[in-house]
Motif scaffolding. Structure first.
Motif, mmCIF file in Angstrom:
data_model
loop_
_atom_site.group_PDB
_atom_site.id
_atom_site.type_symbol
_atom_site.label_atom_id
_atom_site.label_comp_id
_atom_site.label_asym_id
_atom_site.label_seq_id
_atom_site.Cartn_x
_atom_site.Cartn_y
_atom_site.Cartn_z
ATOM 1 N N MET A 277 0.831 -1.208 0.000
ATOM 2 C CA MET A 277 0.000 0.000 0.000
ATOM 3 C C MET A 277 0.864 1.256 0.000
ATOM 4 S SD MET A 277 -3.212 -0.769 -0.203
ATOM 5 C CE MET A 277 -4.195 0.541 0.522
ATOM 6 N N GLU A 278 1.991 1.224 0.724
ATOM 7 C CA GLU A 278 2.915 2.360 0.685
ATOM 8 C C GLU A 278 3.502 2.520 -0.712
ATOM 9 O OE1 GLU A 278 5.110 3.481 4.631
ATOM 10 O OE2 GLU A 278 5.285 1.304 4.383
ATOM 11 N N GLN A 279 3.830 1.388 -1.349
ATOM 12 C CA GLN A 279 4.359 1.427 -2.712
ATOM 13 C C GLN A 279 3.328 2.027 -3.661
ATOM 14 O OE1 GLN A 279 5.552 -2.433 -4.270
ATOM 15 N NE2 GLN A 279 5.362 -1.740 -6.387
ATOM 16 N N LEU A 280 2.069 1.607 -3.499
ATOM 17 C CA LEU A 280 1.001 2.123 -4.351
ATOM 18 C C LEU A 280 0.791 3.613 -4.116
ATOM 19 C CD1 LEU A 280 -1.297 1.656 -6.366
ATOM 20 C CD2 LEU A 280 -2.738 0.899 -4.464
ATOM 21 N N ALA A 281 0.846 4.029 -2.855
ATOM 22 C CA ALA A 281 0.687 5.455 -2.538
ATOM 23 C C ALA A 281 1.765 6.281 -3.236
ATOM 24 C CB ALA A 281 0.750 5.663 -1.022
ATOM 25 N N THR A 282 2.988 5.773 -3.262
ATOM 26 C CA THR A 282 4.083 6.473 -3.943
ATOM 27 C C THR A 282 3.828 6.527 -5.448
ATOM 28 O OG1 THR A 282 5.640 5.723 -2.256
ATOM 29 C CG2 THR A 282 6.574 6.477 -4.344
ATOM 30 N N GLN A 283 3.355 5.422 -6.013
ATOM 31 C CA GLN A 283 3.078 5.386 -7.449
ATOM 32 C C GLN A 283 1.969 6.363 -7.823
ATOM 33 O OE1 GLN A 283 2.336 1.098 -7.625
ATOM 34 N NE2 GLN A 283 4.081 0.853 -9.015
ATOM 35 N N LEU A 284 0.986 6.529 -6.938
ATOM 36 C CA LEU A 284 -0.128 7.430 -7.236
ATOM 37 C C LEU A 284 0.310 8.892 -7.302
ATOM 38 C CD1 LEU A 284 -3.014 5.854 -5.103
ATOM 39 C CD2 LEU A 284 -2.730 5.765 -7.580
ATOM 40 N N GLU A 285 1.463 9.206 -6.717
ATOM 41 C CA GLU A 285 2.000 10.571 -6.790
ATOM 42 C C GLU A 285 2.169 11.014 -8.240
ATOM 43 O OE1 GLU A 285 2.759 12.787 -4.563
ATOM 44 O OE2 GLU A 285 3.033 11.813 -2.629
ATOM 45 N N THR A 286 2.512 10.071 -9.114
ATOM 46 C CA THR A 286 2.817 10.413 -10.507
ATOM 47 C C THR A 286 1.610 10.285 -11.425
ATOM 48 O OG1 THR A 286 3.469 8.130 -11.019
ATOM 49 C CG2 THR A 286 5.182 9.600 -10.168
ATOM 50 N N VAL A 287 0.480 9.819 -10.877
ATOM 51 C CA VAL A 287 -0.709 9.615 -11.705
ATOM 52 C C VAL A 287 -1.495 10.920 -11.798
ATOM 53 C CG1 VAL A 287 -2.901 8.386 -11.930
ATOM 54 C CG2 VAL A 287 -0.857 7.171 -11.141
ATOM 55 N N LYS A 288 -1.716 11.363 -13.004
ATOM 56 C CA LYS A 288 -2.500 12.570 -13.226
ATOM 57 C C LYS A 288 -3.933 12.183 -13.565
ATOM 58 C CE LYS A 288 1.289 14.959 -12.844
ATOM 59 N NZ LYS A 288 1.551 15.679 -11.576
ATOM 60 N N GLY A 289 -4.863 13.046 -13.251
ATOM 61 C CA GLY A 289 -6.257 12.790 -13.603
ATOM 62 C C GLY A 289 -6.938 11.832 -12.642
ATOM 63 N N LYS A 290 -7.944 11.135 -13.158
ATOM 64 C CA LYS A 290 -8.805 10.298 -12.331
ATOM 65 C C LYS A 290 -8.040 9.101 -11.784
ATOM 66 C CE LYS A 290 -13.452 8.316 -12.404
ATOM 67 N NZ LYS A 290 -14.633 8.044 -13.242
ATOM 68 N N LYS A 291 -8.143 8.906 -10.484
ATOM 69 C CA LYS A 291 -7.432 7.795 -9.840
ATOM 70 C C LYS A 291 -8.408 6.637 -9.601
ATOM 71 C CE LYS A 291 -3.647 10.341 -7.670
ATOM 72 N NZ LYS A 291 -3.886 11.649 -8.294
ATOM 73 N N SER A 292 -8.782 5.973 -10.675
ATOM 74 C CA SER A 292 -9.564 4.745 -10.583
ATOM 75 C C SER A 292 -8.878 3.708 -11.454
ATOM 76 C CB SER A 292 -11.019 4.958 -11.020
ATOM 77 O OG SER A 292 -11.079 5.297 -12.381
ATOM 78 N N TYR A 293 -9.168 2.448 -11.190
ATOM 79 C CA TYR A 293 -8.386 1.351 -11.765
ATOM 80 C C TYR A 293 -8.267 1.435 -13.278
ATOM 81 C CZ TYR A 293 -6.627 -3.375 -12.499
ATOM 82 O OH TYR A 293 -5.868 -4.455 -12.870
ATOM 83 N N GLY A 294 -9.376 1.717 -13.953
ATOM 84 C CA GLY A 294 -9.361 1.717 -15.413
ATOM 85 C C GLY A 294 -8.462 2.766 -16.027
ATOM 86 N N TYR A 295 -8.097 3.808 -15.262
ATOM 87 C CA TYR A 295 -7.293 4.906 -15.801
ATOM 88 C C TYR A 295 -5.817 4.813 -15.409
ATOM 89 C CZ TYR A 295 -11.756 7.178 -16.825
ATOM 90 O OH TYR A 295 -13.006 7.468 -17.316
ATOM 91 N N LEU A 296 -5.451 3.792 -14.660
ATOM 92 C CA LEU A 296 -4.078 3.713 -14.146
ATOM 93 C C LEU A 296 -3.129 3.072 -15.146
ATOM 94 C CD1 LEU A 296 -4.722 2.505 -10.473
ATOM 95 C CD2 LEU A 296 -4.438 4.838 -11.310
ATOM 96 N N PRO A 297 -1.844 3.439 -15.099
ATOM 97 C CA PRO A 297 -0.839 2.751 -15.919
ATOM 98 C C PRO A 297 -0.732 1.284 -15.508
ATOM 99 C CG PRO A 297 0.029 4.807 -15.011
ATOM 100 C CD PRO A 297 -1.275 4.553 -14.324
ATOM 101 N N LYS A 298 -0.218 0.448 -16.416
ATOM 102 C CA LYS A 298 -0.147 -0.993 -16.145
ATOM 103 C C LYS A 298 0.659 -1.305 -14.892
ATOM 104 C CE LYS A 298 -0.835 -2.822 -20.811
ATOM 105 N NZ LYS A 298 -0.230 -3.616 -21.921
ATOM 106 N N SER A 299 1.748 -0.584 -14.674
ATOM 107 C CA SER A 299 2.597 -0.873 -13.512
ATOM 108 C C SER A 299 1.860 -0.622 -12.206
ATOM 109 C CB SER A 299 3.869 -0.019 -13.567
ATOM 110 O OG SER A 299 3.545 1.367 -13.589
ATOM 111 N N VAL A 300 0.998 0.409 -12.203
ATOM 112 C CA VAL A 300 0.234 0.731 -10.997
ATOM 113 C C VAL A 300 -0.895 -0.293 -10.816
ATOM 114 C CG1 VAL A 300 -1.010 2.537 -9.757
ATOM 115 C CG2 VAL A 300 0.787 3.156 -11.377
ATOM 116 N N LYS A 301 -1.542 -0.675 -11.926
ATOM 117 C CA LYS A 301 -2.578 -1.712 -11.849
ATOM 118 C C LYS A 301 -1.997 -3.000 -11.270
ATOM 119 C CE LYS A 301 -5.562 -0.278 -15.697
ATOM 120 N NZ LYS A 301 -6.044 -0.647 -17.046
ATOM 121 N N LYS A 302 -0.768 -3.307 -11.648
ATOM 122 C CA LYS A 302 -0.125 -4.531 -11.173
ATOM 123 C C LYS A 302 -0.005 -4.504 -9.652
ATOM 124 C CE LYS A 302 4.106 -7.287 -11.836
ATOM 125 N NZ LYS A 302 4.699 -7.181 -10.495
#
Length: 652
Positions: A277-302
């Protein structure tokens, strides 16, 4: 085993292709003679079966082929050849050999000169063929099949039953094909074929290129028709016909309810989940726009999937998923030929909400939000008896609460209580407001609740001031007034009500009603905690760990956790036991909060109660329950639908 088989190929119409020949074929072919099972297939039939399975390998999936494989007879061979040809018409009409075979076959159960039926009686075959000859879009050739024993048992072994079924559901079929009802055209014919009587249905839109049919659309058509055909049988399956299945369904529901309650009552500590969860929180720092599963990069979905996979390893989740899967297969057996494949929980579409719950919690960690684990506060923040209550009020309260008395006696006590309240007795006014808020003796009435609480609050009763503040801050739009609600909470807190002080701390910390101010939040939590409020003590412990509003001080945090734990707060105890390995509270509680989300999702996906009457009653009870909670009263612990959760899922 699925009882209704649906195939939905389509034929393309243009200047070089016409489908009117298919319409004539399905409308005029007479049923195949039902021959004795012990007569072997002819050599020509055997050759044709081999050629068909070679040219069209998917034909081996037909029920008719299974019958032929199990027992090679002339009748089974004939039934298979007919279905294989019909299901591959587009390719068949390009083959002289196949077309020659069709031309020499006997000619569907007829309704007049032919077997066609549609929206109206008396289909004109030649006119329908001319319409198709001029059409330039796609025409779908649905084939609906039942096993002989099902068709006979359910009354679908004749053309008229199928005609009524398709007419009744034509708009639903049109919707599944994305065709407006007024553009939908269709014709069908019933073929009383061997062990698999079936219907051919040609369907298209009067607007070429308008229609399209997806896998989901095919599923919708199949589900709609299955429900119609088997509705009585399914009703008996769920309620009367099969007691063993009923008991299985009841047992599974009970198991799911028990397991989900275990989820929300457990505090879960899985370091690997916290780390992910900490790793995911860090990855979400770089995600722009809507933070829902369908809009995430593959690495974050993983990473999200890995969190869900870790959660699935927890015994309580695994057991709940197993129960859900078993129950789902019971339901799906009416719609699908094979048992549902059991996937990893992260790959099960039915539970994709879990992934967004993971993202939501990771985002809380990223933003450093503080949560409130105080769901069991409901029902424990108002004393049963308020100090200073008169004997008359006490006696009436005892009568009203005594369910062994007759309803007439209890109603009489409520009327006397109202007279006492009208004479200015503040405790009677508070109790009367609670009765109008909580029921069930009096019908819930928000305005009367407000009036009686206001009268008691204005007479200086802190408990009434607190109850009024909660009511005015509730979601009941009939009485909601946040500014007044905060004013009464302040007055109650100043008069010594530590629950009001705790609520003010929450309001300052969330910033939803008041301007966010962590220092003021800490001040009110401290006042409440020093008065002995275990929830405020727990929140102070978390604040001293994280720093907002107070100076970071682990010693102070452990002191407040100790005081709260001494009063039975399991979350405070959780932090005490891990004081040598402390991380941000939002990380340490991530798995616990995710279990809460999962419990609600599992409950939402459990099979509904079978009895329509009971379902209506449950809906009515739920509406009343929501209304009462919105008014600020305590939940009814005995309600089956009530979540026995140990935490509130709000932010900060």
């Amino acid at each position: 085993m699925a009882r209704l088989i649906l195939k939905s190929p389509y034929l393309k119409c243009d200047g070089n292709h016409s489908v009117s020949g298919y319409l004539r074929y399905i409308g005029t072919r007479e049923r195949v003679e039902l021959l004795p099972d012990d007569r072997p297939p002819t050599r020509k039939q055997e050759q044709l079966v081999r050629k068909l399975t070679k040219d069209f390998p998917e034909a081996k999936e037909l029920g008719e082929y299974s019958d032929y494989e199990a027992k090679s007879t002339k009748a089974h061979a004939s039934a298979f050849i007919t279905r294989a040809l019909e299901e591959n018409w587009s390719a068949v009409q390009q083959s002289d050999g196949y077309m020659k075979y069709i031309a020499t076959r006997p000619r569907a159960e007829r309704l007049g000169d032919h077997g066609l039926f549609g929206d109206e009686d008396g289909v004109d075959l030649e006119k329908a063929m001319r319409e198709l000859d001029q059409y330039t879009g796609n025409v779908w050739t649905h084939i609906l099949s039942l096993k002989r024993e099902d068709a006979a048992r359910l009354g679908y072994d004749n053309a008229r039953a199928w005609m009524n079924l398709l007419r009744t559901n034509r708009n639903d079929i049109a919707s599944a094909m994305n065709i407006p009802p007024n553009h939908f055209r269709w014709y069908a014919a019933y073929h009383d074929e061997g062990e698999h009587p079936h219907v051919h249905m040609m369907a298209w839109s009067t607007v070429p290129e308008e229609a399209y049919l997806t896998k989901e659309g095919i599923r919708q058509i199949k589900a709609t028709l299955t429900n119609q055909i088997f509705q009585q049988e399914m009703l008996h399956t769920y309620e009367q016909k099969s007691q063993s299945r009923d008991e299985l369904v009841r047992e599974v529901r009970r198991a799911i309810r028990r397991l989900t309650r275990e989820m929300v009552q457990s505090i879960c500590s899985v370091p690997e989940i916290g780390q992910k969860m900490e790793q995911l929180a860090t990855q979400l720092e770089t995600v722009k726009g809507k933070k829902s599963y369908g809009y995430l990069p593959k690495s974050v979905k993983k990473t999200v999937d890995e969190v869900v996979d870790k959660l699935e390893e927890l015994p309580v989740v695994q057991a709940c998923y197993d129960q859900w899967y078993a129950l789902q297969n019971e339901v799906d057996s009416y719609y699908h030929d094979n048992p549902r494949e059991k996937k990893k929980l992260s790959q099960e579409k039915e539970f994709r909400q879990i992934k967004n719950a993971v993202i939501q919690e990771a985002e809380r960690i990223r933003l450093g939000e503080i949560t409130f684990e105080d769901a069991n506060l409901a029902g424990h923040d108002e004393a049963e008896q308020v100090r200073g209550e008169s004997y008359d009020c006490w006696e009436l309260r005892q009568m009203i609460r005594d369910e062994t008395l007759s309803l007439e006696d209890r109603d009489g006590a409520a009327e006397e209580l109202e007279q006492l309240a009208e004479r200015g007795e503040a405790h009677a006014q508070l109790l009367l407001g609670q009765l109008y808020r909580d029921g069930p003796l009096l019908i819930p009435d928000s305005q009367r609740v407000k009036d009686w609480f206001t009268q008691a609050a204005e007479r200086g009763l802190p408990e009434a001031q607190y109850a009024l503040g909660k009511l005015l801050l509730s979601d009941d739009m009939e009485v909601r007034d946040p500014d007044e609600g905060i004013r009464w909470l302040n007055q109650a807190a100043e008069n010594g009500n530590h629950f009001a002080a705790y609520r003010l701390g929450k309001e300052y910390l969330t910033g939803e009603t008041l301007t966010k101010d962590t220092s003021k939040a800490a001040k009110w939590f401290t006042r409440s905690a020093e008065a002995g409020n275990q929830y405020a003590q727990y929140m102070l412990g978390k604040l001293y760990l994280t720093g907002p509003g107070v100076t970071h001080d682990q010693t102070q945090a452990m002191d407040w956790f100790s005081r709260s734990a001494a009063q039975g707060n399991q979350y405070a105890q959780f932090f005490l036991e891990r004081q040598s390995d402390l991380r941000p509270p939002s990380v340490m509680l991530a798995a616990t909060r995710l279990l809460y989300h999962m419990s609600r999702i599992f409950e939402n996906h459990a099979l509904p109660h079978p009895s329509a009457g009971l379902h209506v009653d449950r809906k009515l009870r739920r509406k009343i329950q929501e209304k009462k909670i919105a008014m600020g009263h305590k939940p009814d612990d005995h309600e089956e639908e009530q979540s026995q959760c140990g935490m509130v899922m709000g932010g900060m």
